[in-house]
Design an enzyme around this catalytic site. Sequence first.
Site, mmCIF file in Angstrom:
data_model
loop_
_atom_site.group_PDB
_atom_site.id
_atom_site.type_symbol
_atom_site.label_atom_id
_atom_site.label_comp_id
_atom_site.label_asym_id
_atom_site.label_seq_id
_atom_site.Cartn_x
_atom_site.Cartn_y
_atom_site.Cartn_z
ATOM 1 N N SER A 1 0.857 -1.187 0.000
ATOM 2 C CA SER A 1 0.000 0.000 0.000
ATOM 3 C C SER A 1 0.886 1.226 0.000
ATOM 4 C CB SER A 1 -0.886 0.006 1.247
ATOM 5 O OG SER A 1 -1.498 1.272 1.444
ATOM 6 N N TYR B 1 -2.865 -0.467 10.243
ATOM 7 C CA TYR B 1 -2.839 -0.822 8.820
ATOM 8 C C TYR B 1 -1.478 -0.490 8.210
ATOM 9 C CZ TYR B 1 -4.229 -1.029 3.903
ATOM 10 O OH TYR B 1 -4.305 -1.330 2.560
#
Length: 258
Positions: A142, A155
């Site tokens: 990501s 995350y």
Amino acid sequence: MSAFQLTGKTAIITGGASGIGRAIAQVFAQNGARVHILDFNEKQAQATVEAFKAENLEVYYNICDVSNAEEVQQIVDEIAMQRTIDILVNNAGVAHVGNIENTTEADLDRIYAINIKGVYNCAKAAIKHMKGKSGVIINMASIASSVGISDRFAYSMSKGAVLTMTYSIAKDYVDEGIRCNSISPARVHTPFVDGFIEKNYPDNQEEMFEKLSKTQPLGRMGKPVEIAHLALYLASDEASFITGTDFPIDGGFIKLNG
């Protein structure tokens, strides 16, 4: 016909029943791959496979909790008994919104179990069957692996780990014929995003969608199929000189923001 063909290759895609994983499964199958989806949601997995089979695509599914090492190993071994495993896409993952203060220990453990341990379990299971032959591993990282994102403590932690696991696997197994790369998307328009907006901003969904879209300099979210086409290239023989690299696909987010 696409230049990036996967004819005769077998691919395992985790979290392949929806969103980005579903798009990758479809694009891989459309370009000749035999695809095995590993997903925790049986209803979605079955519906996805039925839809793909209606297109005459060779796609199968196994219900799998990627955080369970024994379960993962058993499924991967069963697939390997039938055919060579050529490609693994570690796409399964979950999100969490919050900074360190409002991230509970349970939140952290859940993110770790799926986003980090899940990648470890699947890569370890597949590498055993790829060593000394050839293989491609693609990990879904990501932009949060590389830049600070507000309220994404757990995350970001998990995706940073995915990025560094990618580098380690690429380094350790380059002499075994295994290539390992990662993809780092910015915000991609998936059912998850729609559900997140509906749950957290029920009274101004359109306004929030527009706001989230504009965080990317290109002014929109990515499309799952755009991520899938990058994965297709990285899985193909045309990318045989690429390993140990992260590929941002982010509408300019990393380089053009700020």
